[in-house]
Scaffold this motif. Structure first.
Motif, PDB file in Angstrom:
ATOM      1  N   SER A   1     -25.228 -12.255 -14.595  1.00 21.32           N
ATOM      2  CA  SER A   1     -24.506 -13.319 -15.295  1.00 21.32           C
ATOM      3  C   SER A   1     -23.577 -12.705 -16.331  1.00 21.32           C
ATOM      4  CB  SER A   1     -25.485 -14.275 -15.975  1.00 21.32           C
ATOM      5  OG  SER A   1     -26.364 -14.851 -15.033  1.00 21.32           O
ATOM      6  N   PHE A   2     -22.411 -13.321 -16.498  1.00 18.99           N
ATOM      7  CA  PHE A   2     -21.410 -12.852 -17.449  1.00 18.99           C
ATOM      8  C   PHE A   2     -21.011 -14.016 -18.359  1.00 18.99           C
ATOM      9  CE2 PHE A   2     -21.015 -10.430 -13.584  1.00 18.99           C
ATOM     10  CZ  PHE A   2     -20.799  -9.121 -14.002  1.00 18.99           C
ATOM     11  N   THR A   3     -20.945 -13.769 -19.648  1.00 19.42           N
ATOM     12  CA  THR A   3     -20.396 -14.739 -20.601  1.00 19.42           C
ATOM     13  C   THR A   3     -19.457 -14.013 -21.553  1.00 19.42           C
ATOM     14  OG1 THR A   3     -22.220 -16.329 -20.538  1.00 19.42           O
ATOM     15  CG2 THR A   3     -20.905 -16.276 -22.536  1.00 19.42           C
ATOM     16  N   LEU A   4     -18.261 -14.550 -21.681  1.00 17.34           N
ATOM     17  CA  LEU A   4     -17.279 -14.011 -22.618  1.00 17.34           C
ATOM     18  C   LEU A   4     -17.177 -14.978 -23.789  1.00 17.34           C
ATOM     19  CD1 LEU A   4     -15.138 -11.525 -22.365  1.00 17.34           C
ATOM     20  CD2 LEU A   4     -13.481 -13.385 -22.352  1.00 17.34           C
ATOM     21  N   SER A   5     -17.358 -14.476 -24.994  1.00 15.23           N
ATOM     22  CA  SER A   5     -17.251 -15.323 -26.180  1.00 15.23           C
ATOM     23  C   SER A   5     -16.137 -14.812 -27.080  1.00 15.23           C
ATOM     24  CB  SER A   5     -18.570 -15.340 -26.958  1.00 15.23           C
ATOM     25  OG  SER A   5     -18.692 -14.191 -27.780  1.00 15.23           O
ATOM     26  N   ASP A   6     -15.653 -15.712 -27.963  1.00 16.37           N
ATOM     27  CA  ASP A   6     -14.696 -15.266 -28.966  1.00 16.37           C
ATOM     28  C   ASP A   6     -15.462 -14.631 -30.129  1.00 16.37           C
ATOM     29  OD1 ASP A   6     -15.700 -17.320 -30.561  1.00 16.37           O
ATOM     30  OD2 ASP A   6     -13.954 -18.621 -30.297  1.00 16.37           O
ATOM     31  N   LEU A   7     -14.776 -14.274 -31.196  1.00 12.22           N
ATOM     32  CA  LEU A   7     -15.426 -13.574 -32.305  1.00 12.22           C
ATOM     33  C   LEU A   7     -16.330 -14.472 -33.132  1.00 12.22           C
ATOM     34  CD1 LEU A   7     -12.648 -11.144 -33.626  1.00 12.22           C
ATOM     35  CD2 LEU A   7     -14.475 -10.731 -31.968  1.00 12.22           C
ATOM     36  N   LEU A   8     -16.316 -15.776 -32.851  1.00  9.74           N
ATOM     37  CA  LEU A   8     -17.220 -16.708 -33.513  1.00  9.74           C
ATOM     38  C   LEU A   8     -18.450 -16.994 -32.652  1.00  9.74           C
ATOM     39  CD1 LEU A   8     -14.564 -19.190 -34.935  1.00  9.74           C
ATOM     40  CD2 LEU A   8     -15.855 -17.464 -36.211  1.00  9.74           C
ATOM     41  N   GLY A   9     -18.560 -16.288 -31.541  1.00 16.07           N
ATOM     42  CA  GLY A   9     -19.706 -16.467 -30.659  1.00 16.07           C
ATOM     43  C   GLY A   9     -19.608 -17.681 -29.768  1.00 16.07           C
ATOM     44  N   ILE A  10     -18.445 -18.315 -29.707  1.00 16.10           N
ATOM     45  CA  ILE A  10     -18.253 -19.498 -28.870  1.00 16.10           C
ATOM     46  C   ILE A  10     -17.891 -19.062 -27.453  1.00 16.10           C
ATOM     47  CG2 ILE A  10     -16.900 -21.600 -28.531  1.00 16.10           C
ATOM     48  CD1 ILE A  10     -16.438 -21.620 -31.562  1.00 16.10           C
ATOM     49  N   PRO A  11     -18.674 -19.453 -26.451  1.00 17.73           N
ATOM     50  CA  PRO A  11     -18.373 -19.042 -25.071  1.00 17.73           C
ATOM     51  C   PRO A  11     -17.005 -19.551 -24.609  1.00 17.73           C
ATOM     52  CG  PRO A  11     -20.615 -19.859 -25.233  1.00 17.73           C
ATOM     53  CD  PRO A  11     -19.946 -20.186 -26.540  1.00 17.73           C
ATOM     54  N   VAL A  12     -16.269 -18.673 -23.973  1.00 21.85           N
ATOM     55  CA  VAL A  12     -14.946 -19.004 -23.443  1.00 21.85           C
ATOM     56  C   VAL A  12     -15.017 -19.208 -21.935  1.00 21.85           C
ATOM     57  CG1 VAL A  12     -12.592 -18.151 -23.121  1.00 21.85           C
ATOM     58  CG2 VAL A  12     -13.774 -17.777 -25.297  1.00 21.85           C
ATOM     59  N   THR A  13     -15.780 -18.343 -21.285  1.00 18.69           N
ATOM     60  CA  THR A  13     -15.936 -18.453 -19.836  1.00 18.69           C
ATOM     61  C   THR A  13     -17.254 -17.816 -19.426  1.00 18.69           C
ATOM     62  OG1 THR A  13     -14.921 -17.945 -17.695  1.00 18.69           O
ATOM     63  CG2 THR A  13     -14.710 -16.276 -19.396  1.00 18.69           C
ATOM     64  N   SER A  14     -17.852 -18.347 -18.371  1.00 16.34           N
ATOM     65  CA  SER A  14     -19.108 -17.815 -17.846  1.00 16.34           C
ATOM     66  C   SER A  14     -19.049 -17.767 -16.327  1.00 16.34           C
ATOM     67  CB  SER A  14     -20.298 -18.671 -18.292  1.00 16.34           C
ATOM     68  OG  SER A  14     -20.471 -18.630 -19.689  1.00 16.34           O
ATOM     69  N   ALA A  15     -19.755 -16.807 -15.755  1.00 15.30           N
ATOM     70  CA  ALA A  15     -19.796 -16.686 -14.299  1.00 15.30           C
ATOM     71  C   ALA A  15     -21.083 -15.976 -13.901  1.00 15.30           C
ATOM     72  CB  ALA A  15     -18.589 -15.905 -13.786  1.00 15.30           C
ATOM     73  N   ALA A  16     -21.487 -16.152 -12.667  1.00 13.68           N
ATOM     74  CA  ALA A  16     -22.677 -15.487 -12.147  1.00 13.68           C
ATOM     75  C   ALA A  16     -22.377 -14.964 -10.750  1.00 13.68           C
ATOM     76  CB  ALA A  16     -23.866 -16.436 -12.112  1.00 13.68           C
ATOM     77  N   ILE A  17     -22.906 -13.790 -10.455  1.00 13.49           N
ATOM     78  CA  ILE A  17     -22.715 -13.167  -9.144  1.00 13.49           C
ATOM     79  C   ILE A  17     -24.075 -12.908  -8.522  1.00 13.49           C
ATOM     80  CG2 ILE A  17     -21.871 -11.107  -7.948  1.00 13.49           C
ATOM     81  CD1 ILE A  17     -19.763 -10.813 -10.088  1.00 13.49           C
ATOM     82  N   GLU A  18     -24.224 -13.333  -7.285  1.00 17.10           N
ATOM     83  CA  GLU A  18     -25.472 -13.073  -6.578  1.00 17.10           C
ATOM     84  C   GLU A  18     -25.607 -11.578  -6.307  1.00 17.10           C
ATOM     85  OE1 GLU A  18     -27.811 -14.459  -2.484  1.00 17.10           O
ATOM     86  OE2 GLU A  18     -25.872 -15.352  -3.021  1.00 17.10           O
TER      87      GLU A  18
ATOM     88  N   TYR B   1     -12.604 -10.562 -27.959  1.00 16.80           N
ATOM     89  CA  TYR B   1     -13.629 -11.241 -27.174  1.00 16.80           C
ATOM     90  C   TYR B   1     -14.772 -10.282 -26.854  1.00 16.80           C
ATOM     91  CZ  TYR B   1     -10.007 -14.734 -26.745  1.00 16.80           C
ATOM     92  OH  TYR B   1      -9.050 -15.669 -27.052  1.00 16.80           O
ATOM     93  N   ALA B   2     -15.989 -10.817 -26.913  1.00 15.45           N
ATOM     94  CA  ALA B   2     -17.186 -10.038 -26.597  1.00 15.45           C
ATOM     95  C   ALA B   2     -17.684 -10.424 -25.212  1.00 15.45           C
ATOM     96  CB  ALA B   2     -18.270 -10.301 -27.638  1.00 15.45           C
ATOM     97  N   LEU B   3     -18.105  -9.437 -24.446  1.00 17.86           N
ATOM     98  CA  LEU B   3     -18.613  -9.685 -23.099  1.00 17.86           C
ATOM     99  C   LEU B   3     -20.113  -9.421 -23.054  1.00 17.86           C
ATOM    100  CD1 LEU B   3     -18.141 -10.393 -20.137  1.00 17.86           C
ATOM    101  CD2 LEU B   3     -17.569  -7.985 -19.712  1.00 17.86           C
ATOM    102  N   GLY B   4     -20.883 -10.481 -22.807  1.00 18.46           N
ATOM    103  CA  GLY B   4     -22.326 -10.353 -22.637  1.00 18.46           C
ATOM    104  C   GLY B   4     -22.676 -10.389 -21.160  1.00 18.46           C
ATOM    105  N   ILE B   5     -23.614  -9.532 -20.765  1.00 18.35           N
ATOM    106  CA  ILE B   5     -24.032  -9.448 -19.356  1.00 18.35           C
ATOM    107  C   ILE B   5     -25.548  -9.508 -19.285  1.00 18.35           C
ATOM    108  CG2 ILE B   5     -24.021  -8.042 -17.257  1.00 18.35           C
ATOM    109  CD1 ILE B   5     -21.450  -6.733 -18.268  1.00 18.35           C
ATOM    110  N   ASP B   6     -26.060 -10.375 -18.436  1.00 16.18           N
ATOM    111  CA  ASP B   6     -27.501 -10.443 -18.175  1.00 16.18           C
ATOM    112  C   ASP B   6     -27.735  -9.892 -16.770  1.00 16.18           C
ATOM    113  OD1 ASP B   6     -30.164 -10.979 -17.952  1.00 16.18           O
ATOM    114  OD2 ASP B   6     -30.030 -13.129 -18.356  1.00 16.18           O
TER     115      ASP B   6
END
Length: 388
Positions: free
Chosen positions: A93-110, A81-86
């Protein structure tokens, strides 16, 4: 005849094979051999290694024709899984995707601080939580990529983040020393352009993506490679002057493009003019729907100045595709035709002007894709967006 080291050639062949499997989603060994012009023996040997490593899987394709059912190869999306952070002002913001780039879970922290040490500690805590949660997959978290709304050098040093007042920050090194994962740091506009190329515009080698949110940034894919300029600072196009001796900009110049066409400039003007706190896109849309002439005229003016800047970009880069990433434009798709009608220079050439269908998720999805690219060790990815 030029020859190469056997291990190097094997690595190149592996990259070609993985790229083709990703591109086709599912492909047989025979079709793989034809597509990249490698012998079936080479294909079989490499595929055996990839199967053993758990990076690809085999699927027997069901069909009604007579004969042997073909065995198809595809990427094992759940192998890692790849972890993208904005990392933006006021929110991470956090988004975790599988190896096909499909998001598995997303979250945002103030985010209520701009202090680097506090934000670093918060990032380390969150990344370690994801790392623990997905540790049972074959490769766990395969990489972390962070989108930065500021200047990022070629060495991934964060040279300046205006709203955080950060200068010369080594976020990559500081994270890698604490989380034991590969970390990549990139400008958010560059990642947005990368996402557009990876998820949608597969046949495009030269793509520009202008993001119009807190300012105007430009991500550039030239010959399928990110264009960053000498130091990595290319793309600060919001500070191109479109009105000589115009509005004063914080950069020191007057008349910068983002003062006239960015969403933040429009929001600031309307917040003050309408005496509305916490202005939303929905409120602006309501004013337009109600026929508010002042708001309509402001939008018209913003589109006019947007067209001036775009005309300059097109003449400089001659892109195949130019993508505009703006929620206001997505809300009003007719705006695209208005912009096109302003681009009437006989020397301006481009193939396609489009509004981003990914939206504000583009930089974080681009971050996930960047981590996947490095993990798979391929030159370019062609992934399917979940909305396709």
């Amino acid at each position: 005849m030029v020859t190469g080291d056997a291990s190097y050639i094997k690595r190149i062949n592996r990259s070609l094979i993985i790229s083709e499997i990703v591109k086709h989603r599912m492909i047989s060994r025979a079709d793989l051999s034809k597509a990249i012009n490698l012998t079936r023996a080479t294909i079989s040997a490499q595929v055996a290694d990839l199967l053993e490593e758990g990076l690809i899987i085999e699927t027997q394709l069901e069909h009604n024709t007579v004969g042997r059912k073909p065995i198809m190869l595809s990427i094992n999306g759940q192998a890692g899984y790849a972890l993208g952070i904005d990392l933006d002002y006021g929110q991470i913001s956090f988004t975790l995707s599988d190896l096909l780039g499909i998001p598995v879970t997303s979250a945002a922290i103030e985010l209520n601080t701009t202090d680097y040490s506090e934000i670093l500690a918060l990032l380390i805590k969150q990344i370690n939580q994801y790392k623990a949660e997905f540790s049972e997959s074959r490769y766990g978290i395969i990489g972390v990529a962070v989108a930065i709304h500021g200047l990022v050098g070629k060495d991934e040093t964060i040279h300046f983040v205006p709203r955080f007042k950060w200068k010369d920050i080594q976020l990559k090194n500081d994270l890698e020393n604490k989380i034991d994962l590969n970390v990549f740091v990139e400008n958010n506009a560059n990642l947005s352009a990368y996402a557009e190329r990876v998820f949608f515009h597969h046949d495009t080698e030269n793509l520009l993506c202008a993001t119009l949110y807190s300012g105007i940034g430009l991500g550039m894919m030239i010959n399928n490679q990110p264009f960053k300029g000498h130091d990595g600072f290319a793309g600060e196009i919001g500070h191109m002057i479109v009105v000589p001796e115009g509005k004063q900009c914080s950069c020191g110049n007057k008349g910068c493009w983002e003062l006239y066409s960015s969403e933040s400039s429009l929001f600031s003007y309307l917040t003050e003019k309408k005496q509305v706190s916490h202005l939303t896109y929905k409120q602006i849309q309501q004013w337009l729907d109600d026929g508010d002439q002042e708001v309509a005229e402001l939008m018209k003016q913003a589109l006019y100045y947007l067209s001036i800047g775009l005309n300059n970009l097109i003449n400089i880069y001659n892109p195949e595709v130019l993508v505009l990433d703006s929620e206001l434009l997505r809300m009003n798709p007719a705006s695209l035709e208005i912009v096109k009608n302003h681009l009437h220079s006989s020397v301006s050439h481009y193939r396609k002007l489009a509004i981003s269908s990914i939206g504000k998720e583009s930089s974080i999805l681009g971050a996930c894709a960047l981590a996947i690219k490095h993990f798979l060790d391929v030159p370019i990815l062609n992934l399917a967006h979940e909305r396709e």
